[in-house]
Design a protein around this motif. Sequence first.
Motif, PDB file in Angstrom:
ATOM      1  N   VAL A 101     -11.298  -5.624  -6.498  1.00 20.36           N
ATOM      2  CA  VAL A 101     -10.109  -5.042  -7.146  1.00 20.36           C
ATOM      3  C   VAL A 101     -10.060  -3.541  -6.859  1.00 20.36           C
ATOM      4  O   VAL A 101      -9.000  -2.996  -6.523  1.00 20.36           O
ATOM      5  N   ALA A 102     -11.198  -2.885  -6.967  1.00 16.20           N
ATOM      6  CA  ALA A 102     -11.248  -1.448  -6.668  1.00 16.20           C
ATOM      7  C   ALA A 102     -10.891  -1.194  -5.200  1.00 16.20           C
ATOM      8  O   ALA A 102     -10.119  -0.270  -4.889  1.00 16.20           O
ATOM      9  N   MET A 103     -11.420  -2.019  -4.303  1.00 15.41           N
ATOM     10  CA  MET A 103     -11.102  -1.871  -2.886  1.00 15.41           C
ATOM     11  C   MET A 103      -9.612  -2.116  -2.631  1.00 15.41           C
ATOM     12  O   MET A 103      -8.997  -1.446  -1.784  1.00 15.41           O
ATOM     13  N   TRP A 104      -9.015  -3.065  -3.351  1.00 14.57           N
ATOM     14  CA  TRP A 104      -7.592  -3.361  -3.201  1.00 14.57           C
ATOM     15  C   TRP A 104      -6.747  -2.142  -3.602  1.00 14.57           C
ATOM     16  O   TRP A 104      -5.841  -1.743  -2.876  1.00 14.57           O
ATOM     17  N   VAL A 105      -7.075  -1.561  -4.744  1.00 11.87           N
ATOM     18  CA  VAL A 105      -6.327  -0.398  -5.223  1.00 11.87           C
ATOM     19  C   VAL A 105      -6.486   0.765  -4.244  1.00 11.87           C
ATOM     20  O   VAL A 105      -5.505   1.435  -3.888  1.00 11.87           O
ATOM     21  N   VAL A 106      -7.690   0.989  -3.781  1.00  9.21           N
ATOM     22  CA  VAL A 106      -7.937   2.070  -2.831  1.00  9.21           C
ATOM     23  C   VAL A 106      -7.193   1.813  -1.523  1.00  9.21           C
ATOM     24  O   VAL A 106      -6.607   2.732  -0.934  1.00  9.21           O
ATOM     25  N   SER A 107      -7.187   0.578  -1.060  1.00  5.57           N
ATOM     26  CA  SER A 107      -6.499   0.269   0.203  1.00  5.57           C
ATOM     27  C   SER A 107      -5.004   0.537   0.091  1.00  5.57           C
ATOM     28  O   SER A 107      -4.388   1.043   1.030  1.00  5.57           O
ATOM     29  N   LEU A 108      -4.412   0.216  -1.044  1.00  2.00           N
ATOM     30  CA  LEU A 108      -2.983   0.467  -1.226  1.00  2.00           C
ATOM     31  C   LEU A 108      -2.683   1.964  -1.309  1.00  2.00           C
ATOM     32  O   LEU A 108      -1.750   2.462  -0.672  1.00  2.00           O
ATOM     33  N   ARG A 109      -3.481   2.676  -2.068  1.00  2.00           N
ATOM     34  CA  ARG A 109      -3.226   4.117  -2.236  1.00  2.00           C
ATOM     35  C   ARG A 109      -3.558   4.904  -0.981  1.00  2.00           C
ATOM     36  O   ARG A 109      -2.767   5.713  -0.511  1.00  2.00           O
ATOM     37  N   LEU A 110      -4.748   4.685  -0.426  1.00  2.00           N
ATOM     38  CA  LEU A 110      -5.174   5.439   0.747  1.00  2.00           C
ATOM     39  C   LEU A 110      -4.353   5.049   1.973  1.00  2.00           C
ATOM     40  O   LEU A 110      -3.962   5.906   2.773  1.00  2.00           O
ATOM     41  N   GLY A 111      -4.075   3.773   2.123  1.00  2.00           N
ATOM     42  CA  GLY A 111      -3.255   3.324   3.254  1.00  2.00           C
ATOM     43  C   GLY A 111      -1.864   3.929   3.206  1.00  2.00           C
ATOM     44  O   GLY A 111      -1.323   4.365   4.228  1.00  2.00           O
ATOM     45  N   GLY A 112      -1.272   3.963   2.023  1.00  2.00           N
ATOM     46  CA  GLY A 112       0.043   4.583   1.876  1.00  2.00           C
ATOM     47  C   GLY A 112       0.008   6.067   2.202  1.00  2.00           C
ATOM     48  O   GLY A 112       0.927   6.595   2.839  1.00  2.00           O
ATOM     49  N   ARG A 113      -1.048   6.726   1.774  1.00  3.09           N
ATOM     50  CA  ARG A 113      -1.181   8.160   2.044  1.00  3.09           C
ATOM     51  C   ARG A 113      -1.332   8.423   3.543  1.00  3.09           C
ATOM     52  O   ARG A 113      -0.713   9.345   4.092  1.00  3.09           O
ATOM     53  N   ILE A 114      -2.135   7.619   4.204  1.00  3.09           N
ATOM     54  CA  ILE A 114      -2.323   7.781   5.654  1.00  3.09           C
ATOM     55  C   ILE A 114      -0.996   7.552   6.379  1.00  3.09           C
ATOM     56  O   ILE A 114      -0.644   8.300   7.298  1.00  3.09           O
ATOM     57  N   ASP A 115      -0.255   6.529   5.967  1.00  2.00           N
ATOM     58  CA  ASP A 115       1.034   6.258   6.600  1.00  2.00           C
ATOM     59  C   ASP A 115       2.018   7.404   6.398  1.00  2.00           C
ATOM     60  O   ASP A 115       2.758   7.769   7.321  1.00  2.00           O
ATOM     61  N   ARG A 116       2.037   7.993   5.195  1.00  2.01           N
ATOM     62  CA  ARG A 116       2.915   9.146   4.943  1.00  2.01           C
ATOM     63  C   ARG A 116       2.513  10.333   5.821  1.00  2.01           C
ATOM     64  O   ARG A 116       3.371  11.006   6.406  1.00  2.01           O
ATOM     65  N   GLU A 117       1.208  10.586   5.932  1.00  2.00           N
ATOM     66  CA  GLU A 117       0.751  11.706   6.749  1.00  2.00           C
ATOM     67  C   GLU A 117       1.040  11.475   8.226  1.00  2.00           C
ATOM     68  O   GLU A 117       1.399  12.412   8.945  1.00  2.00           O
ATOM     69  N   ARG A 118       0.920  10.226   8.682  1.00  2.00           N
ATOM     70  CA  ARG A 118       1.268   9.916  10.076  1.00  2.00           C
ATOM     71  C   ARG A 118       2.759  10.160  10.318  1.00  2.00           C
ATOM     72  O   ARG A 118       3.142  10.703  11.358  1.00  2.00           O
ATOM     73  N   ALA A 119       3.591   9.756   9.367  1.00  3.59           N
ATOM     74  CA  ALA A 119       5.044   9.946   9.516  1.00  3.59           C
ATOM     75  C   ALA A 119       5.384  11.432   9.546  1.00  3.59           C
ATOM     76  O   ALA A 119       6.232  11.859  10.346  1.00  3.59           O
ATOM     77  N   GLU A 120       4.738  12.217   8.694  1.00  5.92           N
ATOM     78  CA  GLU A 120       4.971  13.668   8.699  1.00  5.92           C
ATOM     79  C   GLU A 120       4.554  14.286  10.035  1.00  5.92           C
ATOM     80  O   GLU A 120       5.258  15.118  10.596  1.00  5.92           O
ATOM     81  N   TYR A 121       3.418  13.853  10.540  1.00  5.04           N
ATOM     82  CA  TYR A 121       2.944  14.380  11.827  1.00  5.04           C
ATOM     83  C   TYR A 121       3.899  13.992  12.954  1.00  5.04           C
ATOM     84  O   TYR A 121       4.248  14.819  13.791  1.00  5.04           O
ATOM     85  N   ASP A 122       4.320  12.729  12.962  1.00  5.05           N
ATOM     86  CA  ASP A 122       5.233  12.271  14.001  1.00  5.05           C
ATOM     87  C   ASP A 122       6.566  13.008  13.933  1.00  5.05           C
ATOM     88  O   ASP A 122       7.171  13.300  14.965  1.00  5.05           O
ATOM     89  N   ALA A 123       7.020  13.328  12.714  1.00  6.45           N
ATOM     90  CA  ALA A 123       8.277  14.064  12.564  1.00  6.45           C
ATOM     91  C   ALA A 123       8.151  15.486  13.100  1.00  6.45           C
ATOM     92  O   ALA A 123       9.100  16.032  13.668  1.00  6.45           O
ATOM     93  N   SER A 124       6.988  16.088  12.923  1.00  6.85           N
ATOM     94  CA  SER A 124       6.807  17.458  13.387  1.00  6.85           C
ATOM     95  C   SER A 124       6.359  17.548  14.850  1.00  6.85           C
ATOM     96  O   SER A 124       6.392  18.616  15.441  1.00  6.85           O
ATOM     97  N   HIS A 125       5.944  16.418  15.430  1.00  5.63           N
ATOM     98  CA  HIS A 125       5.525  16.374  16.840  1.00  5.63           C
ATOM     99  C   HIS A 125       6.236  15.205  17.533  1.00  5.63           C
ATOM    100  O   HIS A 125       5.589  14.199  17.876  1.00  5.63           O
ATOM    101  N   PRO A 126       7.529  15.305  17.756  1.00  2.19           N
ATOM    102  CA  PRO A 126       8.265  14.161  18.325  1.00  2.19           C
ATOM    103  C   PRO A 126       7.843  13.789  19.735  1.00  2.19           C
ATOM    104  O   PRO A 126       8.021  12.646  20.154  1.00  2.19           O
TER     105      PRO A 126
END
Length: 147
Positions: free
Chosen positions: A116-141
């Motif tokens: 359960v702890a791993m599930w919660v971490v995977s959802l939160r951390l995975g979402g954060r990584i995806d947001r940071e990737r999107a921000e990077y891709d937006a600033s480095h097209p």
Amino acid sequence: MSKKDDRPRPGDTIKPRKPAKVQFAATVLQLEAFAVLFAALALYGLRDSTYERGPLVLGSTAALWTVTGVLFLVLVLLSRMVARPGGYAAGSVAQVPVLAMGLLLPMMFVVGAVFVAMWVVSLRLGGRIDRERAEYDASHPETAPNL
């Protein structure tokens, strides 16, 4: 892309990355499925022993394998469908029967809580990584994947 320089050049096709949240959540569900399988093997091995079991005991070997087999299959199928609408909610609901296996084998309360702890971490951390990737891709097209 050239072999000497791994950086993409203008006009190169860049393969889109699979979302981190999907990868993490699917991995947790697959690992959980195997933990359920191993718990079933432990329960099968302890079926005739004097081991003090949890408050719930499955009466027959067929019931044991049916219950754990269905849970195993559900977890494997959910791991493949986690990116679809409702997939994360279904994965969250699937955490309940894994925790409830502690009624059959008390150590599964601990194992289930870890998952359960791993599930919660995977959802939160995975979402954060995806947001940071999107921000990077937006600033480095120039290095962003071609969708």
